[in-house]
Design a protein around this motif. Structure first.
Motif, PDB file in Angstrom:
ATOM      1  N   VAL A 167       1.452  -2.011   9.385  1.00 44.24           N
ATOM      2  CA  VAL A 167       1.871  -3.059  10.313  1.00 44.24           C
ATOM      3  C   VAL A 167       3.086  -3.745   9.707  1.00 44.24           C
ATOM      4  N   ASN A 168       4.171  -3.761  10.440  1.00 41.41           N
ATOM      5  CA  ASN A 168       5.411  -4.332   9.919  1.00 41.41           C
ATOM      6  C   ASN A 168       5.382  -5.854   9.981  1.00 41.41           C
ATOM      7  N   ILE A 169       5.638  -6.486   8.848  1.00 38.54           N
ATOM      8  CA  ILE A 169       5.754  -7.945   8.870  1.00 38.54           C
ATOM      9  C   ILE A 169       7.153  -8.356   9.340  1.00 38.54           C
ATOM     10  N   GLU A 170       8.044  -7.400   9.448  1.00 41.17           N
ATOM     11  CA  GLU A 170       9.346  -7.511  10.104  1.00 41.17           C
ATOM     12  C   GLU A 170      10.351  -8.407   9.381  1.00 41.17           C
ATOM     13  N   ILE A 171      10.073  -9.690   9.272  1.00 41.06           N
ATOM     14  CA  ILE A 171      10.990 -10.623   8.615  1.00 41.06           C
ATOM     15  C   ILE A 171      10.298 -11.170   7.362  1.00 41.06           C
ATOM     16  N   PRO A 172      10.981 -11.234   6.229  1.00 43.25           N
ATOM     17  CA  PRO A 172      10.324 -11.606   4.969  1.00 43.25           C
ATOM     18  C   PRO A 172       9.685 -12.985   4.955  1.00 43.25           C
ATOM     19  N   THR A 173      10.245 -13.937   5.675  1.00 42.66           N
ATOM     20  CA  THR A 173       9.709 -15.301   5.631  1.00 42.66           C
ATOM     21  C   THR A 173       9.242 -15.744   7.004  1.00 42.66           C
ATOM     22  N   GLU A 174       8.277 -16.642   7.018  1.00 39.88           N
ATOM     23  CA  GLU A 174       7.772 -17.173   8.278  1.00 39.88           C
ATOM     24  C   GLU A 174       8.855 -17.963   9.015  1.00 39.88           C
ATOM     25  N   LYS A 175       9.694 -18.638   8.254  1.00 36.19           N
ATOM     26  CA  LYS A 175      10.790 -19.392   8.860  1.00 36.19           C
ATOM     27  C   LYS A 175      11.736 -18.459   9.616  1.00 36.19           C
ATOM     28  N   GLY A 176      12.070 -17.321   8.998  1.00 34.69           N
ATOM     29  CA  GLY A 176      12.947 -16.353   9.641  1.00 34.69           C
ATOM     30  C   GLY A 176      12.328 -15.752  10.879  1.00 34.69           C
ATOM     31  N   LEU A 177      11.020 -15.498  10.839  1.00 34.77           N
ATOM     32  CA  LEU A 177      10.330 -14.938  11.992  1.00 34.77           C
ATOM     33  C   LEU A 177      10.366 -15.908  13.171  1.00 34.77           C
ATOM     34  N   LYS A 184       6.281 -14.453  18.383  1.00 31.25           N
ATOM     35  CA  LYS A 184       5.328 -13.824  17.473  1.00 31.25           C
ATOM     36  C   LYS A 184       4.785 -14.826  16.464  1.00 31.25           C
ATOM     37  N   ASP A 185       3.573 -14.534  16.012  1.00 32.24           N
ATOM     38  CA  ASP A 185       2.896 -15.385  15.033  1.00 32.24           C
ATOM     39  C   ASP A 185       2.597 -14.553  13.792  1.00 32.24           C
ATOM     40  N   ARG A 186       2.939 -15.071  12.619  1.00 35.70           N
ATOM     41  CA  ARG A 186       2.711 -14.331  11.371  1.00 35.70           C
ATOM     42  C   ARG A 186       1.236 -13.952  11.209  1.00 35.70           C
ATOM     43  N   LYS A 187       0.343 -14.779  11.740  1.00 26.28           N
ATOM     44  CA  LYS A 187      -1.094 -14.494  11.625  1.00 26.28           C
ATOM     45  C   LYS A 187      -1.469 -13.182  12.311  1.00 26.28           C
ATOM     46  N   ASP A 188      -0.738 -12.821  13.360  1.00 26.41           N
ATOM     47  CA  ASP A 188      -1.039 -11.576  14.071  1.00 26.41           C
ATOM     48  C   ASP A 188      -0.689 -10.350  13.236  1.00 26.41           C
ATOM     49  N   PHE A 189       0.235 -10.491  12.295  1.00 21.09           N
ATOM     50  CA  PHE A 189       0.547  -9.390  11.385  1.00 21.09           C
ATOM     51  C   PHE A 189      -0.512  -9.282  10.287  1.00 21.09           C
ATOM     52  N   ILE A 190      -0.990 -10.443   9.857  1.00 22.06           N
ATOM     53  CA  ILE A 190      -1.928 -10.484   8.740  1.00 22.06           C
ATOM     54  C   ILE A 190      -3.316  -9.979   9.138  1.00 22.06           C
ATOM     55  N   LYS A 191      -3.742 -10.284  10.354  1.00 25.20           N
ATOM     56  CA  LYS A 191      -5.096  -9.949  10.787  1.00 25.20           C
ATOM     57  C   LYS A 191      -5.412  -8.452  10.678  1.00 25.20           C
ATOM     58  N   PRO A 192      -4.622  -7.554  11.271  1.00 25.63           N
ATOM     59  CA  PRO A 192      -4.935  -6.120  11.125  1.00 25.63           C
ATOM     60  C   PRO A 192      -4.795  -5.628   9.696  1.00 25.63           C
ATOM     61  N   MET A 193      -3.868  -6.223   8.949  1.00 24.23           N
ATOM     62  CA  MET A 193      -3.685  -5.836   7.552  1.00 24.23           C
ATOM     63  C   MET A 193      -4.925  -6.171   6.726  1.00 24.23           C
ATOM     64  N   GLU A 194      -5.486  -7.346   6.980  1.00 26.80           N
ATOM     65  CA  GLU A 194      -6.711  -7.777   6.290  1.00 26.80           C
ATOM     66  C   GLU A 194      -7.883  -6.874   6.650  1.00 26.80           C
ATOM     67  N   LYS A 195      -7.971  -6.503   7.923  1.00 24.11           N
ATOM     68  CA  LYS A 195      -9.063  -5.634   8.373  1.00 24.11           C
ATOM     69  C   LYS A 195      -9.000  -4.264   7.701  1.00 24.11           C
ATOM     70  N   ALA A 219      -4.708   7.486   2.959  1.00 24.38           N
ATOM     71  CA  ALA A 219      -3.412   7.213   2.335  1.00 24.38           C
ATOM     72  C   ALA A 219      -3.080   5.722   2.333  1.00 24.38           C
ATOM     73  N   GLY A 220      -4.052   4.889   2.686  1.00 26.68           N
ATOM     74  CA  GLY A 220      -3.864   3.449   2.597  1.00 26.68           C
ATOM     75  C   GLY A 220      -2.995   2.877   3.703  1.00 26.68           C
ATOM     76  N   GLN A 221      -2.404   1.719   3.420  1.00 27.87           N
ATOM     77  CA  GLN A 221      -1.540   1.072   4.403  1.00 27.87           C
ATOM     78  C   GLN A 221      -0.241   0.614   3.764  1.00 27.87           C
ATOM     79  N   SER A 222       0.758   0.455   4.599  1.00 28.41           N
ATOM     80  CA  SER A 222       2.074   0.037   4.134  1.00 28.41           C
ATOM     81  C   SER A 222       2.651  -0.970   5.117  1.00 28.41           C
ATOM     82  N   THR A 223       3.816  -1.484   4.792  1.00 27.47           N
ATOM     83  CA  THR A 223       4.503  -2.404   5.696  1.00 27.47           C
ATOM     84  C   THR A 223       5.997  -2.246   5.513  1.00 27.47           C
ATOM     85  N   GLN A 224       6.743  -2.896   6.387  1.00 29.35           N
ATOM     86  CA  GLN A 224       8.195  -2.845   6.333  1.00 29.35           C
ATOM     87  C   GLN A 224       8.744  -4.217   6.664  1.00 29.35           C
TER      88      GLN A 224
END
Length: 427
Positions: A167-177, A184-195, A219-224
Motif C-alpha cells: 500500500v503506497n503511503i504516497e507522500i512522505p509526510t502527513e502535511k504533504g499529503l 485522503k487520510d493517512r489512517k487509511d494507508f496505515i490500516k491495511p498495512m497494520e492488518k 513475500a511480505g509487504q512493501s510501500t512507495q
C-alpha cells in the motif's frame, strides 16, 4: 474477445502503471503443484530494468485508471483529461496466462485506480488473483496493490492469494499529503498495512504449530513514496522510511522521483522533475540502514538534512567521522568494517573468515574483492607500503575523485590502462 479493444486497454493501463515502482518480487517461495503453471521461487522471478531504473519484469498494469480521488501528483486523478479504460476481471486473468505461456512474464503486478470505493476495488483485485490461483492453477508470482481504506476481511483474503501486498503511503509526510491529496487520510494507508503485518505474524506463529497452514503474503509487504512533490528533505523522507520498516516489518520502501504531469501551483513546475541521482542516493541510504547497521540519525539529521549529490552516503559519513579511522582490518569488528567505504557485506564476511587463518595485507584484500580505491584511506593492514596519516576530508575526497577519473580514462584507452597496470606496484 475484441482483441483490438484489449490491446488498447493494455496500452493505456500499462502506461499508467509505469509510475508505480514498487514491484520487486524477491522473497516468495510458492512451489508449483498439481502440474500447474509457473512458480515463484527466488530463482524463478527475473527482473529487467529500463534505462531510468524502473522494474519491468512483471506484467504490470492497472485494473482501471478511473479514480474517485483528485490527488495533485497522480496522472489518473479524476480531474485529469486523459483517456480512461478498465479491464474486466477475466481479461486480466487471460492476459496473464497468455503472456506467461509465451514466456513474456514471470508474474503479475496489479494495481488500480479506485472505482466506487476502497472495498469494491479491492474485491476486484482479489478476484483476479483468486481466479488465477484456483481456476488456472497459476503458481507464479502475484503482487497486489492494497487499496487504502480496504476492510480487514478483504486484506486477509488478499494475502491468501498474493505473494506480496503493498500500500503506497504516497507522500512522505502527513502535511504533504493534506496539501496535495486533501481527500485522503493517512489512517487509511496505515490500516491495511497494520492488518497485513498482524496476519503475517499470525501465520508464522501458526506455522510453528501446524504443518498445513495456508500461505499468507509469503513475500511480505512493501510501500512507495513520491520524492520531490511536496518539498520534504531527504532526512524527512528517510525518517519516514525508518518508521515504517520498524513498525510494520516492511520488506522494501521504494522511492519514486516526482515527474510533473500538469500545471498545479502546489507542485514543482513542469521541467523540474527529480533527478534519478536523488532516487539513487535515497536507495543507498536505505541499504545502509537495512544491511550495514547505520542509524538514520548518523546519516541524516538537522545538521545534514540532505544527501550529498557528488558522493554516496557511506563515504559522506566516513569523511565526517575521520576520528574513527583508520581501522585495522585484522582486528576491527564487523560493525566498523561495514562502515569502511569500498567494503560491501560480502567482502566483510570474507575478511572476517580469511583473517582467522592469516593476517591480511593489501594483496589479500584485492583478491577478496574490496574496493581499495576508497577503502585504503580508512584502513590499515599487514603492510606498511601505504599508511593513512593526517589527511583532511577534502584531501581524501579529492584523491578518490582523482583515482576514479584516472580509471575512467584508462577504460577509454585500453593500451594506456595495460601499460599502467604493468608498471604500478601494489599498495
Amino acid at each position: 474477445m475484441n482483441f483490438e479493444r484489449i490491446k488498447e486497454k493494455l496500452s493505456i493501463l500499462a502506461d499508467a502503471a509505469k509510475y508505480d515502482v514498487s514491484c520487486s518480487s524477491s522473497g516468495s517461495s510458492r512451489q508449483n503443484k498439481n502440474k500447474g503453471l509457473g512458480n515463484s521461487t527466488g530463482m524463478g522471478i527475473c527482473h529487467s530494468y529500463t534505462e531510468d531504473g524502473r522494474c519491468v519484469s512483471l506484467l504490470k498494469i492497472l485494473l482501471t485508471n478511473h479514480c474517485i480521488f483528485d490527488c495533485a501528483y497522480c496522472v489518473t486523478r479524476k480531474s485529469n483529461d486523459i483517456k480512461r479504460a478498465a479491464f474486466k476481471v477475466q481479461e486480466v486473468v487471460d492476459l496473464t496466462i497468455n503472456f506467461y505461456r509465451r514466456n513474456y512474464i514471470e508474474g503479475l503486478f496489479l494495481s488500480s485506480g479506485i472505482f466506487k470505493n476502497a472495498d469494491y476495488t479491492m474485491e476486484r483485485l482479489i478476484s483476479v488473483a483468486k481466479k488465477l490461483r484456483e481456476e488456472e492453477n497459476f503458481n507464479g508470482y502475484i503482487h497486489l496493490k492494497s487499496i487504502p481504506g480496504a476492510s480487514d476481511e478483504l486484506m486477509r483474503e488478499a494475502g491468501l492469494y498474493a505473494d506480496r501486498l503493498s500500500v503506497n503511503i504516497e507522500i512522505p509526510t502527513e502535511k504533504g499529503l493534506k496539501l496535495l491529496a486533501p481527500d485522503k487520510d493517512r489512517k487509511d494507508f496505515i490500516k491495511p498495512m497494520e492488518k497485513v503485518k498482524n496476519e503475517i505474524i499470525q501465520y508464522k506463529n501458526e506455522k510453528k504449530l501446524l504443518k498445513k497452514v495456508p500461505l499468507y503474503a509469503p513475500a511480505g509487504q512493501s510501500t512507495q513514496m513520491i520524492v520531490g512533490a511536496s518539498g520534504e528533505t531527504d532526512a524527512e523522507i528517510m525518517y519516514t522510511s525508518a518508521h515504517f520498516y520498524k513498525n510494520y516489518n516492511l520488506k522494501r520502501v521504494y522511492y519514486s522521483g516526482y515527474i510533473p504531469i500538469s500545471y498545479d501551483p502546489r507542485l514543482p513546475s513542469i521541467g523540474s522533475e527529480v533527478p534519478l541521482l536523488r532516487e539513487n542516493r535515497l536507495y543507498q541510504t536505505d541499504w545502509l540502514m537495512r544491511f550495514y547497521g547505520f542509524e538514520i540519525r548518523e546519516l541524516l539529521n538537522r545538521e545534514f538534512p540532505n544527501l550529498e549529490s557528488d558522493i554516496d552516503p557511506k563515504l559522506s559519513w566516513a569523511l565526517r567521522n575521520l576520528d574513527q579511522f583508520p581501522i585495522n582490518v585484522n582486528t576491527a569488528d564487523m560493525r566498523m568494517l561495514l562502515r569502511v567505504p569500498g567494503f560491501g557485506v560480502k567482502s566483510v564476511h570474507k575478511i572476517i573468515h580469511a583473517r582467522k587463518f592469516r593476517k591480511l595485507n593489501w594483496d589479500n584484500l584485492k583478491i577478496i574483492g574490496a574496493s581499495l580505491n576508497r577503502a585504503k584511506y580508512f584502513i590499515t593492514c599487514d603492510s606498511r607500503i601505504f599508511e593513512t596519516k593526517d589527511r583532511t576530508a577534502a584531501q581524501i575526497k579529492g584523491l578518490i575523485f582523482s583515482n576514479s577519473t584516472s580509471k575512467f580514462k584508462g577504460m577509454l584507452s585500453p593500451q594506456l590502462n595495460l601499460f599502467e597496470t604493468q608498471n604500478t606496484s601494489s599498495f
